[in-house]
Motif scaffolding. Structure first.
Motif, PDB file in Angstrom:
ATOM      1  N   UNK A  59      -1.289   1.550  -6.164  1.00 22.44           N
ATOM      2  CA  UNK A  59      -0.905   2.865  -5.637  1.00 22.44           C
ATOM      3  C   UNK A  59      -1.948   3.921  -6.004  1.00 22.44           C
ATOM      4  N   UNK A  60      -2.453   3.840  -7.240  1.00 22.63           N
ATOM      5  CA  UNK A  60      -3.462   4.815  -7.675  1.00 22.63           C
ATOM      6  C   UNK A  60      -4.738   4.672  -6.861  1.00 22.63           C
ATOM      7  N   UNK A  61      -5.144   3.432  -6.594  1.00 19.56           N
ATOM      8  CA  UNK A  61      -6.357   3.202  -5.802  1.00 19.56           C
ATOM      9  C   UNK A  61      -6.152   3.695  -4.365  1.00 19.56           C
ATOM     10  N   UNK A  62      -5.025   3.351  -3.765  1.00 27.55           N
ATOM     11  CA  UNK A  62      -4.733   3.812  -2.400  1.00 27.55           C
ATOM     12  C   UNK A  62      -4.778   5.334  -2.330  1.00 27.55           C
ATOM     13  N   UNK A  63      -4.192   5.969  -3.334  1.00 28.48           N
ATOM     14  CA  UNK A  63      -4.105   7.430  -3.370  1.00 28.48           C
ATOM     15  C   UNK A  63      -5.486   8.051  -3.581  1.00 28.48           C
TER      16      UNK A  63
ATOM     17  N   UNK B  81       0.850  -1.201   0.000  1.00 26.01           N
ATOM     18  CA  UNK B  81       0.000   0.000   0.000  1.00 26.01           C
ATOM     19  C   UNK B  81       0.881   1.247   0.000  1.00 26.01           C
ATOM     20  N   UNK B  82       0.649   2.088  -0.958  1.00 18.73           N
ATOM     21  CA  UNK B  82       1.450   3.319  -1.026  1.00 18.73           C
ATOM     22  C   UNK B  82       0.587   4.481  -1.508  1.00 18.73           C
ATOM     23  N   UNK B  83       0.540   5.497  -0.673  1.00 20.21           N
ATOM     24  CA  UNK B  83      -0.181   6.699  -1.069  1.00 20.21           C
ATOM     25  C   UNK B  83       0.828   7.667  -1.675  1.00 20.21           C
ATOM     26  N   UNK B  84       0.566   8.054  -2.893  1.00 20.93           N
ATOM     27  CA  UNK B  84       1.499   8.913  -3.626  1.00 20.93           C
ATOM     28  C   UNK B  84       1.077  10.375  -3.524  1.00 20.93           C
ATOM     29  N   UNK B  85       2.032  11.255  -3.767  1.00 14.98           N
ATOM     30  CA  UNK B  85       1.694  12.679  -3.801  1.00 14.98           C
ATOM     31  C   UNK B  85       0.923  12.976  -5.084  1.00 14.98           C
ATOM     32  N   UNK B  86      -0.168  13.686  -4.958  1.00 13.83           N
ATOM     33  CA  UNK B  86      -0.949  14.069  -6.141  1.00 13.83           C
ATOM     34  C   UNK B  86      -0.413  15.393  -6.681  1.00 13.83           C
ATOM     35  N   UNK B  87      -0.016  15.371  -7.942  1.00 15.61           N
ATOM     36  CA  UNK B  87       0.509  16.579  -8.570  1.00 15.61           C
ATOM     37  C   UNK B  87      -0.569  17.653  -8.634  1.00 15.61           C
TER      38      UNK B  87
ATOM     39  N   UNK C  64     -13.049  10.270  -6.471  1.00 16.21           N
ATOM     40  CA  UNK C  64     -13.822   9.258  -7.202  1.00 16.21           C
ATOM     41  C   UNK C  64     -13.137   8.845  -8.501  1.00 16.21           C
ATOM     42  N   UNK C  65     -11.984   9.441  -8.784  1.00 14.11           N
ATOM     43  CA  UNK C  65     -11.251   9.070  -9.981  1.00 14.11           C
ATOM     44  C   UNK C  65      -9.827   9.589  -9.909  1.00 14.11           C
ATOM     45  N   UNK C  66      -8.921   8.866 -10.534  1.00 16.69           N
ATOM     46  CA  UNK C  66      -7.526   9.310 -10.569  1.00 16.69           C
ATOM     47  C   UNK C  66      -6.859   8.745 -11.821  1.00 16.69           C
ATOM     48  N   UNK C  67      -6.084   9.581 -12.482  1.00 11.44           N
ATOM     49  CA  UNK C  67      -5.347   9.142 -13.669  1.00 11.44           C
ATOM     50  C   UNK C  67      -3.861   9.086 -13.332  1.00 11.44           C
ATOM     51  N   UNK C  68      -3.133   8.171 -13.965  1.00 10.32           N
ATOM     52  CA  UNK C  68      -1.717   7.962 -13.642  1.00 10.32           C
ATOM     53  C   UNK C  68      -0.883   9.257 -13.697  1.00 10.32           C
ATOM     54  N   UNK C  69      -1.111  10.141 -14.695  1.00 12.25           N
ATOM     55  CA  UNK C  69      -0.313  11.372 -14.713  1.00 12.25           C
ATOM     56  C   UNK C  69      -0.463  12.210 -13.438  1.00 12.25           C
ATOM     57  N   UNK C  70      -1.566  12.024 -12.720  1.00 12.01           N
ATOM     58  CA  UNK C  70      -1.776  12.785 -11.485  1.00 12.01           C
ATOM     59  C   UNK C  70      -0.829  12.352 -10.366  1.00 12.01           C
ATOM     60  N   UNK C  71      -0.225  11.163 -10.492  1.00 12.34           N
ATOM     61  CA  UNK C  71       0.826  10.801  -9.534  1.00 12.34           C
ATOM     62  C   UNK C  71       2.189  10.758 -10.238  1.00 12.34           C
ATOM     63  N   UNK C  72       2.274  11.436 -11.373  1.00 17.05           N
ATOM     64  CA  UNK C  72       3.560  11.614 -12.033  1.00 17.05           C
ATOM     65  C   UNK C  72       3.987  10.475 -12.945  1.00 17.05           C
TER      66      UNK C  72
END
Ligand code: NI
Length: 171
Positions: free
Chosen positions: A35-39, A1-7, A46-54
């Motif tokens: 990682x994207x789901x955790x973040x 489980x890893x929460x990433x910084x959101x750009x 309700x949504x996240x795209x890979x570029x949002x975590x770099x």
């Protein structure tokens, strides 16, 4: 489980066209999605795209209902998504984005879409979506083309928001 910084917009990765995933059924891809789901759930969003975590890859995750009362988590993973059709009929929705904190605004988009995408195992899917789901998918997949919802606003409004975000989060 890893929460990433959101750009935060206008950081570079958010303005780049992301590359298609070529290798499926791959531990690195699974880890990225986890990682994207955790973040996303941590944000909470309700949504996240890979570029949002770099990560400049054509991958997005959504769970449009989980924040509603009584709803359970039920995420979806979208890899190399492509719209095959968009309706002529549109609807206006107030949108926000984890990469543009505290910014909201109305965006007009087609209210139904037909989508082709791949899952983690590389299996191809096709399905129609409408309503909030259709809007959410268009918002997420715009990120894969380096686009954010304020790109639908006037240049003046966009400049003002960009300046505000830079000052508050990126200086
Ligand atoms: Ni967004």
């Amino acid at each position: 489980m890893a929460i990433k910084r959101i750009l935060v917009y206008p950081e570079d990765c958010l303005k780049q066209k992301a590359k298609p995933v070529k290798i499926f059924n791959d531990p690195a891809l699974k880890e990225l999605v986890q990682d994207m789901l955790d973040t996303m759930y941590d944000a909470p969003g309700v949504g996240l795209a890979a570029p949002q975590i770099g990560v400049s890859l054509r991958v997005a995750v959504t769970d449009v209902d989980w924040k509603s009362e009584g709803a359970e988590k039920n995420h979806q993973v979208w890899i190399n998504p492509e719209f095959l059709w968009k309706s002529g009929e549109t609807e206006i929705t107030e949108e926000g984005c984890l990469s543009l904190p505290e910014i909201y605004g109305d965006v007009e988009r087609p209210n139904a879409v037909r989508l082709r995408w791949y899952d983690l195992d590389g299996k191809k899917h096709e399905e129609d979506f409408d309503g909030f789901q259709a809007v959410a998918l268009q918002h997420e997949f715009d990120h894969l083309d380096g686009k954010v919802f304020i790109d639908y606003f006037t240049p003046l409004k966009r400049r003002m928001i960009t300046k505000k975000l830079k000052k508050k989060y990126l200086s």
